[in-house]
Structures are given as C-alpha cells and as structure tokens.
Design a protein around this motif. Structure first.
Motif, PDB file in Angstrom:
ATOM      1  N   UNK A 123      47.423  54.437   8.680  1.00 56.65           N
ATOM      2  CA  UNK A 123      47.375  54.002   7.271  1.00 56.65           C
ATOM      3  C   UNK A 123      46.230  54.741   6.582  1.00 56.65           C
ATOM      4  N   UNK A 124      46.504  55.911   6.055  1.00 60.96           N
ATOM      5  CA  UNK A 124      45.430  56.719   5.458  1.00 60.96           C
ATOM      6  C   UNK A 124      44.677  55.967   4.354  1.00 60.96           C
ATOM      7  N   UNK A 125      43.392  56.305   4.226  1.00 59.36           N
ATOM      8  CA  UNK A 125      42.543  55.658   3.228  1.00 59.36           C
ATOM      9  C   UNK A 125      42.899  56.149   1.830  1.00 59.36           C
ATOM     10  N   UNK A 126      43.021  55.194   0.933  1.00 59.23           N
ATOM     11  CA  UNK A 126      43.242  55.523  -0.471  1.00 59.23           C
ATOM     12  C   UNK A 126      41.932  55.311  -1.239  1.00 59.23           C
ATOM     13  N   UNK A 181      40.888  53.229  -3.468  1.00 55.93           N
ATOM     14  CA  UNK A 181      40.339  51.872  -3.570  1.00 55.93           C
ATOM     15  C   UNK A 181      40.039  51.242  -2.204  1.00 55.93           C
ATOM     16  N   UNK A 182      40.361  51.937  -1.102  1.00 52.26           N
ATOM     17  CA  UNK A 182      40.135  51.379   0.239  1.00 52.26           C
ATOM     18  C   UNK A 182      38.710  51.612   0.732  1.00 52.26           C
ATOM     19  N   UNK A 183      38.031  52.614   0.164  1.00 53.63           N
ATOM     20  CA  UNK A 183      36.696  52.939   0.661  1.00 53.63           C
ATOM     21  C   UNK A 183      35.708  51.819   0.325  1.00 53.63           C
ATOM     22  N   UNK A 184      34.996  51.386   1.361  1.00 56.06           N
ATOM     23  CA  UNK A 184      34.070  50.283   1.217  1.00 56.06           C
ATOM     24  C   UNK A 184      34.728  48.927   1.384  1.00 56.06           C
ATOM     25  N   UNK A 185      36.058  48.910   1.565  1.00 52.03           N
ATOM     26  CA  UNK A 185      36.796  47.660   1.741  1.00 52.03           C
ATOM     27  C   UNK A 185      37.337  47.558   3.162  1.00 52.03           C
ATOM     28  N   UNK A 186      38.038  48.577   3.598  1.00 46.82           N
ATOM     29  CA  UNK A 186      38.565  48.593   4.976  1.00 46.82           C
ATOM     30  C   UNK A 186      37.513  49.171   5.909  1.00 46.82           C
ATOM     31  N   UNK A 187      37.339  48.589   7.119  1.00 45.95           N
ATOM     32  CA  UNK A 187      36.309  49.087   8.043  1.00 45.95           C
ATOM     33  C   UNK A 187      36.488  50.557   8.397  1.00 45.95           C
ATOM     34  N   UNK A 188      37.734  51.002   8.451  1.00 48.52           N
ATOM     35  CA  UNK A 188      37.980  52.401   8.813  1.00 48.52           C
ATOM     36  C   UNK A 188      37.811  53.344   7.630  1.00 48.52           C
ATOM     37  N   UNK A 189      37.439  52.798   6.468  1.00 48.22           N
ATOM     38  CA  UNK A 189      37.256  53.617   5.265  1.00 48.22           C
ATOM     39  C   UNK A 189      35.866  53.383   4.679  1.00 48.22           C
ATOM     40  N   UNK A 190      34.803  53.804   5.382  1.00 52.27           N
ATOM     41  CA  UNK A 190      33.450  53.574   4.856  1.00 52.27           C
ATOM     42  C   UNK A 190      33.195  54.405   3.599  1.00 52.27           C
ATOM     43  N   UNK A 214      30.736  56.219   2.907  1.00 50.94           N
ATOM     44  CA  UNK A 214      30.165  57.548   3.163  1.00 50.94           C
ATOM     45  C   UNK A 214      31.241  58.617   3.336  1.00 50.94           C
ATOM     46  N   UNK A 215      32.454  58.179   3.678  1.00 54.21           N
ATOM     47  CA  UNK A 215      33.541  59.143   3.868  1.00 54.21           C
ATOM     48  C   UNK A 215      34.376  59.342   2.605  1.00 54.21           C
ATOM     49  N   UNK A 216      34.011  58.638   1.531  1.00 51.80           N
ATOM     50  CA  UNK A 216      34.799  58.753   0.307  1.00 51.80           C
ATOM     51  C   UNK A 216      34.600  60.143  -0.290  1.00 51.80           C
TER      52      UNK A 216
END
Length: 206
Positions: free
Chosen positions: A175-178, A180-189, A191-193
């Motif tokens: 489930x790739x990070x979108x 709005x997912x950064x900072x919400x999903x643990x796999x989407x920190x 810092x990686x945005x």
C-alpha cells in the motif's frame, strides 16, 4: 494493540460452541472475531480436539481413597485459535491463543500454554492467552490442564503455526504512501515525505 485487546475481549466472551471468524484488516494483520465484520471474513471450522490423558501419579499405601478422582476427566481439550499450521501475519509478532475443554475446568484446575516446549502467558482459568513479540518462523503450541500441585491432568499434542512479521518496507510495497499518509501511517514517516514542488513564477519578457 487495539486490535489485540479487541480480539482478547471478544474471545473471552465466546461460549464453547461459538463460531470463530478470521479476516485480514487494512494494515495486513490477521484478526479473529466471533462476528464477521468484513465481507472477506472466513468462518473457521473447528477440528475435534485430541485428548491425551496423563498417567495417574502413584498413590502411597497410606493415602486416602479420595486422593484420586477418576470422575474428573476431560473428553476434549483443544486449541481453537490459531488452527494447526496457520499462518499469522503481524509486524509486532502478537498473537492471541484461545483454548477450550469439555467439560469446563473442574475446581482447582488451570490451563497452561506451552510455546516451543516452554511455558508462556498467564497460567490460570482463563482460556485466552495474549502473546507478544513472537519471533518470525514456525513454532509449536500445546496446552495442558494442571491441578493445584502442578500435575498434568490433560495435554494436547503440539501443533505448528507460522509467524510472519511484515516489515514497514513490505507494507509500503503493498500500500504505497500517499501525500496525506505521511506522519499518519507508521510506514510513512514524515522524514520520508518527498518535497513538494513549488511553482516558479513566470518572469515577463522585456
């Protein structure tokens, strides 16, 4: 942890004849429940349990006749969840083990859970054992009924299950990070945005 606590509370309230369902949630974790809340929920067909009575301890010549209680026998002792050879996917290595016996526990008897031959969880009269941080790989589960002196009354054969701990990278692949997912999903920190592209104002030609 919310899913783990919810599964624990549901399984605590299950009657002996209750149905158990399982499905994969949006985070890729396997969930067990007594009420299907997803169209993909599958009903678990419970296999008949195996009972292996332990040998009665030798009775001393001067022991009273009431020391042995042949009427306190169990027809069924089994592990309900997970089923034999089940695959459990949980990044934290968490698992809820549910057991039952027929008849119910006699006074003074307790359930004891064994993982790879070692005692785990809280030995007692509760048929639910929440386990945490189980290593990746194949493990063996067995459950015993013991009396107040720690003597084994009944024991199931060991049954295998497979723990798959999904990495954050694997979750991102599924489930790739979108945005709005950064900072919400643990796999989407955060810092990686990726940096947002800024519009460059047009300079009028002179």
């Amino acid at each position: 942890m919310r899913t783990l606590l919810l599964c624990c509370l549901l399984l605590l309230g299950l009657p002996v004849a209750a149905q158990v369902y399982t499905y994969i949630d949006a985070e890729g974790n396997r969930v067990f429940t007594d009420k299907p809340k997803s169209g993909d929920a599958q009903r678990i067909e419970l296999n008949p349990g195996n009972s292996m009575p332990a040998l009665a301890p030798p009775v001393a010549p001067d022991a009273p006749a009431s020391a042995t209680q042949p009427s306190q026998r169990y027809q069924v002792l089994r592990i309900l969840v997970p089923q034999p050879d089940a695959t459990v996917r949980d990044n934290a290595g968490n698992l809820i083990v549910s057991v039952n016996s027929e008849p119910a526990l006699f006074p003074g008897h307790s359930y004891r859970l064994l993982l790879d031959g070692s005692e785990v969880g809280q030995t007692g009269r509760s048929p639910v054992f929440p386990l945490e941080n189980i290593d990746r790989g194949t493990h063996q589960l067995a459950v015993e009924i013991i009396d107040q002196q720690g003597r084994i009354i009944e024991r199931t054969p060991s049954q295998p299950f497979h723990m798959l701990r999904i990495s954050l990278a694997q979750k991102r692949m599924v489930n790739p990070c979108k945005k709005d997912d950064y900072g919400v999903r643990p796999e989407c920190p955060l810092k990686d945005k990726p940096p947002e592209k800024k519009d460059i104002p047009l300079i009028p030609f002179i």
